[in-house]
Each structure stands twice: as C-alpha cells, then as structure tokens.
Design an enzyme around this catalytic site. Structure first.
Site, PDB file in Angstrom:
ATOM      1  CG  ASP A 227      -1.941   0.989   1.010  1.00  0.00           C
ATOM      2  OD1 ASP A 227      -2.759   1.178   0.370  1.00  0.00           O
ATOM      3  OD2 ASP A 227      -1.728   1.766   2.221  1.00  0.00           O
ATOM      4  CD  GLU A 329      -3.731   1.881  -3.128  1.00  0.00           C
ATOM      5  OE1 GLU A 329      -4.902   1.233  -3.219  1.00  0.00           O
ATOM      6  OE2 GLU A 329      -2.836   2.133  -1.930  1.00  0.00           O
ATOM      7  CG  ASP A 416      -1.442   3.746   5.671  1.00  0.00           C
ATOM      8  OD1 ASP A 416      -2.065   4.035   4.795  1.00  0.00           O
ATOM      9  OD2 ASP A 416      -0.476   4.224   5.853  1.00  0.00           O
TER      10      ASP A 416
END
Length: 485
Positions: A227, A329, A416
C-alpha cells in the site's frame, strides 16, 4: 513501419550516465538540441498554416477536392518535407547530426498523431491538445539511433555521432561488461540536460537475463501486498495475506524539505532583473545574477528528484528480489490532484512529492527482471475501505481517518496496514497465468462498480521506437500516411 519486437529471453533496459563534457562539446550539445527545436517549430508552423488555409477555403465554399493538399504527418513525410526546406529554414543544418532534426520531427509526428487519435475518440485518457511551439527554455534532448554509438573500452568514455568521444562522470563498467559478454545490445542513445544543467546520456538497450535469484531472505513471504501513501512514516507498507506487517518505508519528502530554500531563492530572483518587465509588459535581457539564481533553483529541484528516485529504486528493487508475487493498487494520481483548488494545495504537493505512480511503474519492469509477478488491483478495488477481518466495506472512510475501525467485527487496525493485507490476499488469488478472481466490494453505493479484478502484468518485454498508431505492432500493419485535416 513495424514496431521493434524484443527477442525471446531479452528485456528492454536503459543505462543512464552523467557526463563531463568539454566547453566545446557542451556547445555542440546545445546546438543539437536547438536544431531539434528548430525542425519541430518549422514543420509545426507549416502544418498549422496548411490547416488554417484549408479551414479558410472551406468558408469560401471551395470544394473538398480543390482544397490545399494536406501534409503527410508521418515521421517519413515530415522528414521529406524538412529536407526540402532546411537549406532556407536552417542554413547551418550541416553543423549537427541528422539525428538532431529527426528528434524534433519525431516529437512532432507523435504529437500530431496523439491529437488526431484523441479527436477521433481512438485514444484513451484525457483529451490531447494540438502540439505547441517549443521555446528556448524547453528541456534540451536529442536522440541518436544511427551512427557510432558505443561505450568505450576504458569504461570512462562514450562515443556519439558528430559529437565524438565524451568523458563520463561515473564508470560505465556495468554496461560495458554486458556488451563484451554479448548479453546486451545498444539500440539508441538519448542525450539530455536536467534542471541542474548537467548533461546525461541514456543508452536504450536490450539485455539477456536469466532467471535471477529471488527470495534470498529465508523469512521472505512469497505473496505480499504493498500500500502506498503520502504520510511521513508510510510511503510503502508491506504486509502478507495472514496479516503480518513486513516493513514500512518512510517517505523522504524531498520537495517539502527544500521548500524553505526554494522560497528564499525565488524571492531573490523576483528582486533581480528577469526576462520580463512587468511595468512595460515587454521582454528584456535578464541579468547574470538572475540566471545564476535560476541555476541554483534548478540544482535544488534536481537534488530533490535524485533523493526521491534513490529511495524508490532501493525499495522497489528489494521488493522485486525478495517476493514472488507483489500486489499493488492502480491509482489515478492525476485525477486525485485535478480538483480542489487552493484548499487542496498541500495534498496535491504531497502527492507529487511521493511519486505514487512511479512506484508501480518501477515494479512493472523490475518484476520482469527478477522473475517475480506483479498483480495490479483495479482502480476501484476498495483496499482501504474493506475490513481485512470480516470483509465488510466501510463507505464513510475519509483521508483524515488514519486508523480503521470495523463496526461489524470490531477490528481496530492501522489504515495502511489494512489496505496492504487486502492487497496481499488479492495477490494470492491472482497468481498464475490468467487474471485473478473477482473480489467482493461489499454493499452500498458503488458496490457494483468496485467489484474489481486484478490484472497480472504480462512479463513479455516490448521495446520500440516511436509508435504512431495503436495498430502498429499488434497486427503488423503500418501507420496510415495520410492526415485528417
């Protein structure tokens, strides 16, 4: 023209070296860059004049068959027309390599092609405007594709067409060893100047790579989720599917660290004689002290970029070498920075300072180098809003909420870390040759849109020269030579 296809077992890679040119060589660099700008602006003015003439003729009722003939917008067409006009437009053209003018024409051909495709709705992304003229303060860059392009055996010099033998600021042994062993082939070289005024040369090569050793650490997890964020302590948060946090990479924030110095330098430049007189609203010759201050500003920005690049390279290389599957992502960073105005200025600067999209780009090619797999979650995958304990979605999560508290199972976890765990579990389902299975996004508004799939990045490398049409290299067809007026 077909796209260049990388042979099986080879991958595209660039080697960038800082240069220590002599004053005469530096003048030659600037001359080549100026030649590229001259070719670009000359042909752009011609293209614009033809388009304006055709538009005016249509208003007069002239038939389409009798309009002024269009120009060929392909690189070959622009080069042919430039060769007809270069004696008049640039009488000094013989002082530079032909690659200098080809660089400017290539940039114009790509710009016109992107504008044409965007206008027809055949190009993804934001609308592309018509190409603009390049000013003298534009970034100086020249690309060499033919002629003598090599790294000298002494590993401290390179050779480029017309410029000759140039001393490098650092050793070139890494590339020279591969060339001598036959595991690297130089395709082209790009000469460019950074914001600090230093010249660099980047060799575009194809490299034969075997199966690199991976998972060198005994405790390295095979599947991890990464992340990204803008907080000082969590540029990267790495976690496993079972919820273990493997590490955090703090954000260097190099631009934030240089803000005080940049403000002082910019205030100093504002008090000096710059290139524009606000009283008479005319241009003028700037002072030497103003130019010196601008160089100091450029060096400050260059150092911030170097610090950021160093941290990202070290972090992404470690990830690609230690883990077999890495899930990240897909963020629309440009969209995140687009709206908000002055109230969002600090967040926009933090997003630019973190270079979130650069992390995914680096992992894209480094996973191919080291034999690992990159899994990219869809843009609407709710990694932060989904609970890693029960899978329920929390739609009212804001940027100010640094912790995640689930209302259903009562899980309290760092925001996170929760997102990294969800990405790791998505990566565990996305390993293999095909796309990963769908992951439910929960209930509520937008749940159907956020039911996302992961995309496994194709490990087949592809290196090419200018791509002027989406069909080139896919079906083996050539780009259309005609231009739409």
């Amino acid at each position: 023209m077909r796209r260049y296809e990388t042979p099986e077992g080879w991958t595209a890679q660039a080697y960038r070296f800082a240069l220590d040119p002599t004053p005469a060589q530096e003048r030659a660099f600037r001359s080549h860059a100026g030649g590229a700008r001259k070719a670009h602006n000359t042909m752009l003015a011609l293209v614009k004049a033809v388009l304006d003439q055709r538009t005016a003729e249509r208003t007069y009722g002239v038939a389409e068959s009798e309009l002024t003939p269009t120009l060929n917008w392909s690189l070959a067409g622009l080069r042919k027309e430039w060769n007809r006009r270069k004696t008049v437009a640039a009488p000094w053209w013989g002082e530079n390599s032909k690659e200098a003018y080809n660089t400017g024409l290539d940039a114009l051909a790509r710009g016109l092609d992107s504008w044409s495709m965007s206008r027809k709705g055949m190009r993804a992304g934001r609308p592309v405007g018509f190409p603009r003229f390049k000013s003298a303060r534009a970034r100086r860059s020249v690309r060499f594709t033919t002629g003598v392009i090599r790294v000298e055996p002494d590993r401290h010099h390179v050779r480029l067409p017309r410029v000759g033998r140039i001393k490098t600021h650092e050793s070139t042994r890494k590339l020279r060893r591969r060339v001598e062993a036959g595991t690297a082939r130089v395709l082209s070289a790009t000469l460019a100047q950074d914001s600090a005024g230093r010249w660099h040369v980047a060799f575009q090569t194809i490299v034969r790579r075997g199966t690199e050793a991976r998972c060198r650490a005994e405790d390295a997890a095979p599947v991890v989720g990464v992340d990204v964020g803008v907080k000082a302590d969590s540029l990267l948060v790495v976690a496993t599917p079972d919820g273990r946090e493997l590490g955090r990479v703090p954000a260097p924030k190099p631009l934030t660290a240089t803000q005080a110095r940049l403000r002082a330098l910019q205030r100093c430049a504002a008090r000096q004689t710059g290139p524009y007189d606000h009283t008479t609203k005319t241009r003028r010759q700037p002072s030497r002290r103003w130019a010196k201050t601008q160089r100091r500003i450029g060096r400050t920005h260059a150092r911030a970029a170097a610090v950021r690049r160093d941290v990202l390279h070290k972090a992404t290389t470690d990830l690609a070498m230690r883990h077999q599957v890495i899930a990240v992502e897909t963020l629309n960073v440009a969209g995140m920075r687009r709206a908000g105005g002055a109230r969002k200025r600090g967040l926009n600067r933090a997003l630019a300072d973190a270079a979130l999209a650069e992390i995914r780009r680096m992992l894209g090619y480094k996973t191919r180098w080291y034999g690992s797999t990159l899994v990219e979650a869809d843009q609407y995958f709710p990694s932060s809003k989904m609970c890693s304990g029960c899978g329920r979605r929390k739609p009212n999560l804001t940027l100010a909420d640094r912790g995640y508290s689930c209302d259903d199972c009562g899980l309290v976890i760092d925001r996170d870390l929760n997102a990294a765990i969800n990405l790791a579990r998505l990566g565990g389902t996305g390993t293999g040759s095909g796309p990963a299975a769908s992951v439910s996004a929960g209930d509520g508004r937008g749940a159907g849109r956020e039911a996302a799939t992961a995309e496994v990045v194709n490990a087949a490398g592809c290196e090419a020269s200018t791509r002027h049409n989406p069909t080139v290299g896919q079906a083996g067809t050539a780009a259309p030579k005609g231009a739409v007026a």
